[in-house]
Motif scaffolding. Structure first.
Motif, mmCIF file in Angstrom:
data_model
loop_
_atom_site.group_PDB
_atom_site.id
_atom_site.type_symbol
_atom_site.label_atom_id
_atom_site.label_comp_id
_atom_site.label_asym_id
_atom_site.label_seq_id
_atom_site.Cartn_x
_atom_site.Cartn_y
_atom_site.Cartn_z
ATOM 1 N N VAL A 68 52.240 -127.452 60.953
ATOM 2 C CA VAL A 68 53.394 -126.740 60.387
ATOM 3 C C VAL A 68 54.410 -126.441 61.483
ATOM 4 C CG1 VAL A 68 54.152 -124.635 59.247
ATOM 5 C CG2 VAL A 68 52.061 -125.762 58.488
ATOM 6 N N ALA A 69 53.922 -125.999 62.646
ATOM 7 C CA ALA A 69 54.820 -125.703 63.763
ATOM 8 C C ALA A 69 55.572 -126.958 64.192
ATOM 9 C CB ALA A 69 54.026 -125.138 64.941
ATOM 10 N N ALA A 70 54.895 -128.103 64.182
ATOM 11 C CA ALA A 70 55.552 -129.364 64.543
ATOM 12 C C ALA A 70 56.646 -129.711 63.540
ATOM 13 C CB ALA A 70 54.520 -130.489 64.615
ATOM 14 N N THR A 71 56.353 -129.532 62.248
ATOM 15 C CA THR A 71 57.341 -129.837 61.205
ATOM 16 C C THR A 71 58.574 -128.948 61.354
ATOM 17 O OG1 THR A 71 55.538 -130.454 59.710
ATOM 18 C CG2 THR A 71 57.696 -130.018 58.718
ATOM 19 N N CYS A 223 64.883 -130.127 72.969
ATOM 20 C CA CYS A 223 63.551 -130.259 72.363
ATOM 21 C C CYS A 223 62.544 -129.328 73.020
ATOM 22 C CB CYS A 223 63.076 -131.711 72.467
ATOM 23 S SG CYS A 223 63.959 -132.863 71.397
ATOM 24 N N ALA A 224 62.585 -129.244 74.347
ATOM 25 C CA ALA A 224 61.638 -128.380 75.056
ATOM 26 C C ALA A 224 61.857 -126.911 74.699
ATOM 27 C CB ALA A 224 61.770 -128.590 76.559
ATOM 28 N N LEU A 225 63.119 -126.481 74.653
ATOM 29 C CA LEU A 225 63.414 -125.078 74.351
ATOM 30 C C LEU A 225 63.017 -124.722 72.920
ATOM 31 C CD1 LEU A 225 66.888 -124.608 76.087
ATOM 32 C CD2 LEU A 225 64.684 -123.674 76.816
ATOM 33 N N GLY A 229 60.010 -122.147 71.858
ATOM 34 C CA GLY A 229 60.257 -120.978 71.017
ATOM 35 C C GLY A 229 59.400 -120.965 69.770
ATOM 36 N N ILE A 230 59.251 -122.105 69.124
ATOM 37 C CA ILE A 230 58.473 -122.163 67.886
ATOM 38 C C ILE A 230 56.981 -122.010 68.176
ATOM 39 C CG2 ILE A 230 57.774 -123.719 66.019
ATOM 40 C CD1 ILE A 230 60.703 -124.657 65.940
ATOM 41 N N THR A 239 46.414 -124.655 74.523
ATOM 42 C CA THR A 239 46.417 -126.118 74.438
ATOM 43 C C THR A 239 47.398 -126.605 73.382
ATOM 44 O OG1 THR A 239 44.103 -126.206 75.142
ATOM 45 C CG2 THR A 239 44.996 -128.161 74.074
ATOM 46 N N SER A 240 47.373 -125.988 72.206
ATOM 47 C CA SER A 240 48.308 -126.375 71.140
ATOM 48 C C SER A 240 49.751 -126.130 71.576
ATOM 49 C CB SER A 240 48.014 -125.578 69.862
ATOM 50 O OG SER A 240 46.735 -125.893 69.361
ATOM 51 N N PHE A 241 49.967 -125.019 72.270
ATOM 52 C CA PHE A 241 51.297 -124.686 72.793
ATOM 53 C C PHE A 241 51.790 -125.807 73.697
ATOM 54 C CE2 PHE A 241 54.530 -122.826 75.345
ATOM 55 C CZ PHE A 241 54.980 -121.655 74.746
#
Length: 293
Positions: A68-71, A223-225, A229-230, A239-241
């Motif tokens: 969900v975070a990726a989307t 993209c990195a910022l 933030g998300i 790890t997911s971060f």
């Protein structure tokens, strides 16, 4: 000094293998990129995805939160990208999809594996699946004015993701002999993808290089910022971060050029974007990794 050495140990194998592919073509050796790509995407990558998901010790809820975070990250990058491209009068059909979607396969998966180990690989395949679904729908629609929703169901790596998620959810495992076979086939994926990336970049003819330089730097920073933030907002584990930030920040994939060529966008400009963003990532991604580690 130790941090710099760690980052070098992570990134050097990735870019050296890509350099092997680049050099292979430049010295005149044959490389049947269509065959290798088909082998990777039809067999090796699906095996890698399935076994990584089946054997993961991560909570399926945590992986779902990451998806969900990726989307949300891709949606945010898309909105910022649209605003920036429109402000500078650049063609949205040519540049927006490449701005949004990075090289989560050829480059992102190896980097996640070397940076965060097996846990990073497991999360990276989730990001790859999300990216693939969005690329085959929204990505193609942005370039061609129509999606390819039916094609998603025919993609082996999407099937492998769904099957792997089912096995993870149910706690199932394949017999040992089959698991070993699938893992062995999946081990082909990373070196093949990296060498093929180098070959593809070597064969591209870049266009509008000055524009590509500016866009590549902006894409990496934006993209990195956004991903950072998300990832913070979703309270992802370490790890997911790291994997989310790394994957969202990867350079433009070669598939963006192929889509532009197929659907009549400015493919030479996209080729320039691919080549320049990949070259900039050689310096940019190690700096980003230094912040994440």
């Amino acid at each position: 000094m130790n941090l710099a050495l760690t980052v070098l140990e992570i990134t050097a194998p990735v870019f050296l293998l890509a350099a092997v592919g680049f050099t292979w073509v430049k010295v005149g050796f044959e490389y049947r990129i269509q065959f290798v790509t088909q082998l990777a995407m039809t067999l090796a990558v699906p095996c890698l995805i399935f076994t990584a998901l089946m054997k993961t010790e991560a909570d399926i809820v945590a992986l779902g939160r990451l998806a969900v975070a990726a989307t949300v990250s891709y949606a945010a990058v898309g909105m910022v990208g649209w605003a920036l491209l429109a402000a500078f009068g650049l063609n949205l059909r040519t540049y927006l999809a490449p701005f949004i979607f990075g090289n989560t396969g050829n480059l992102g998966i190896p980097l996640a594996l070397f940076a965060f180990g097996q846990a990073g690989l497991e999360r990276a395949v989730v990001l790859l699946a999300v990216s693939a679904v969005l690329s085959f729908t929204i990505g193609i629609w942005l370039v061609a004015g129509r999606g390819a929703f039916g094609k998603i169901l025919k993609e082996p790596m999407i099937g492998a993701t769904l099957l792997g998620a089912l096995f993870l959810w149910q706690g199932w495992e394949t017999p040992t002999f089959l698991t070993n076979t699938l893992e062995l086939a999946g081990q082909m994926a990373i070196p093949m993808m990296l060498i093929t990336l180098g070959v593809a970049v070597a064969r591209l003819t870049p266009g509008r290089v000055v524009t590509a330089i500016g866009l590549s730097v902006v894409k990496l920073v934006v993209c990195a910022l956004i991903a950072w933030g998300i990832a913070s907002a979703f309270a992802l584990d370490d790890t997911s971060f790291g994997v989310l930030v790394l994957q969202i920040s990867t350079p433009v994939a070669v598939t963006a050029y192929l889509l532009a060529e197929k659907y009549g966008a400015d493919s030479e400009s996209v080729a320039g974007f691919v080549v320049v963003s990949t070259l900039i990532s050689i310096a940019g991604l190690p700096l980003l990794l230094a912040l994440l580690l």
